[in-house]
Write a protein that holds these residues in place. Sequence first.
Motif, PDB file in Angstrom:
ATOM      1  N   THR A 513       4.363  10.958  -9.796  1.00 53.73           N
ATOM      2  CA  THR A 513       5.662  10.282  -9.792  1.00 53.73           C
ATOM      3  C   THR A 513       5.653   9.072 -10.716  1.00 53.73           C
ATOM      4  O   THR A 513       6.583   8.856 -11.509  1.00 53.73           O
ATOM      5  CB  THR A 513       6.018   9.856  -8.358  1.00 53.73           C
ATOM      6  OG1 THR A 513       6.091  11.016  -7.519  1.00 53.73           O
ATOM      7  CG2 THR A 513       7.351   9.135  -8.323  1.00 53.73           C
ATOM      8  N   GLY A 519      10.935  11.753  -8.965  1.00 57.09           N
ATOM      9  CA  GLY A 519      10.501  12.022  -7.607  1.00 57.09           C
ATOM     10  C   GLY A 519      10.304  10.796  -6.736  1.00 57.09           C
ATOM     11  O   GLY A 519       9.646  10.882  -5.699  1.00 57.09           O
ATOM     12  N   HIS A 520      10.872   9.654  -7.121  1.00 57.12           N
ATOM     13  CA  HIS A 520      10.676   8.428  -6.341  1.00 57.12           C
ATOM     14  C   HIS A 520      11.338   8.527  -4.960  1.00 57.12           C
ATOM     15  O   HIS A 520      10.812   7.967  -3.987  1.00 57.12           O
ATOM     16  CB  HIS A 520      11.231   7.222  -7.107  1.00 57.12           C
ATOM     17  CG  HIS A 520      10.381   6.810  -8.273  1.00 57.12           C
ATOM     18  ND1 HIS A 520       9.210   6.096  -8.125  1.00 57.12           N
ATOM     19  CD2 HIS A 520      10.528   7.036  -9.608  1.00 57.12           C
ATOM     20  CE1 HIS A 520       8.673   5.884  -9.313  1.00 57.12           C
ATOM     21  NE2 HIS A 520       9.448   6.441 -10.231  1.00 57.12           N
TER      22      HIS A 520
END
Length: 563
Positions: A513, A519-520
Amino acid sequence: MVPGVIALETDGVAAEDRAVRHPAPHQKRRVGDQQQPPAVAAAGDDAVSYRGSHAPGAPLNPSSEDAAIVAPSPGPGRRVAGRAAARPYNAVVNDRAQPAPSPPRIRRGGSRRHRGRRADPPVVAPPCAGEDDGPPPRILPRPEHPISRSQVDPNAIKVLYRLHKQGFKAYLVGGGVRDLMLGLKPKDFDVATDARPNELRRLFRNARIIGRRFRLAHILFKDSIVEVSTFRRAPDPEEQDSAPGELLITSDNTYGTPREDAFRRDFTINALFYNIADFSVIDYVGGIDDLKRRLVRVIGVPDVRFQEDPVRMMRACEFAGRLGFAIESRTQEAIQRNRGALAKAAPARLTEELLQLLKCGHAGASIQWMLDLGLLEVLLPEALAMVRARQVGAGDFSGILPTIDALMQEEREVSDAVLLAAMLLPEIMVRRFTYETENRRWMSIELFQSLTRELLERFLQRFQIANHKRAQILQILDGFHRLCDPSWTPAKRLRFASKSHFEDSLLLFEILTRATGEGHVVLEQWHAVARQRQRRPEPKIELPRRRRRRGGRRRKGKLERGG
């Protein structure tokens, strides 16, 4: 000036030795670092540009610039006149006449402490050069170098002084001296001496003799281990187990003098000695000048040294990346010619060096050197997916190595299994992206596990990893794939967070990430689950209470009387 060549200001040195060649900027592939192509220093400029963006360490301050530079090594196969006769086996080397005891044998009886202890192998050394042969070393007295005893591990100081008081030479050697000369903090301190391993065992009750290819002593303390080795010289080719015509070193237990020990080391910057007797720095090979030039240079003939030990090619890239140094031109050319010799190196040593490189805090620059010199294609082709992923549209994974470096600088605890899984991850992600693009569906967990096992087996053909660590890598990659699944319910997330490999899988997800910037949101959701699991009290297990027997036990006499 030829593009891609960095000029070094070294008066009196041949032109080909003053240039550090790099691939031209338009030919360079970048993996994991954001450095710009090296600048070219014009002839006569005061500033010298080196590859890499790391700031130099603390400057050296020798007062004499006119000290002589030691001539290069005589080279393999050359005999030096005036060789002294070899000392008898097991003799104390302290300039006092000592009888030579017979070679020790393994005890079969006696106390448990000595039963079965392995004795030192008999050393039959051909005549070797004496201390006075060759040009004198360059010696920096205490006022002319920055090393202080207060910067050295107290346990290493104890070892040095005990050896010195017993009449042995005792030097601090290797990377510890190099880092102290650069103003850096060494991670460990190694000692070299003319005492043999069996003498070290007698001097230190806390000594343990280890190694077969390279026998040395570990002096054990509560909080550290000091590694002590005996001065060695270039090994005899006839004593090696390598194939005919090969130079690979399989045994390195031929003892020698400090000069011979310096010339058998890998790089000039690693061959400096700190003498505890007078606190001076001794340089036989020109390492002091290469530290000032910020240059990684092989001692002797580069092709020969890399064929003797192919792992030295990896170490050259690691030192260049970690210290921000350049690599000398002939050393670079020899690496490119001998890169195939890495296949002959012991897998255990390759694994150790790879993990050490990933943990040094400058893995991005080190791997970039390996890519530029062609080592990555031989040693770690899986990492080339960092370059290929962007070309096929699978994402930009070039930030994985800088992310690992950031975690090391933050002193985060990262296991070996996570580091190795991170090296396999780009290839896995490219394969998964290709499958899902062609089939327009999510890759099943069974297919993903089959893919990871296939890549891991190919990886294990070059590296040696314990079975339990291999299982950890598979679990971490499997857990990473499950973390990417969007169909989790809160209850299932909490149950999955209780798995033993959850923390490592989450760390691998965090590395990807931070490297890609995507994708946080999912990562924060899993971090919330991890915090919830930590707050959740562990269920108390109550053991069943044992019922107390009523009336107690009857005495034997009453039972016999029928009462």
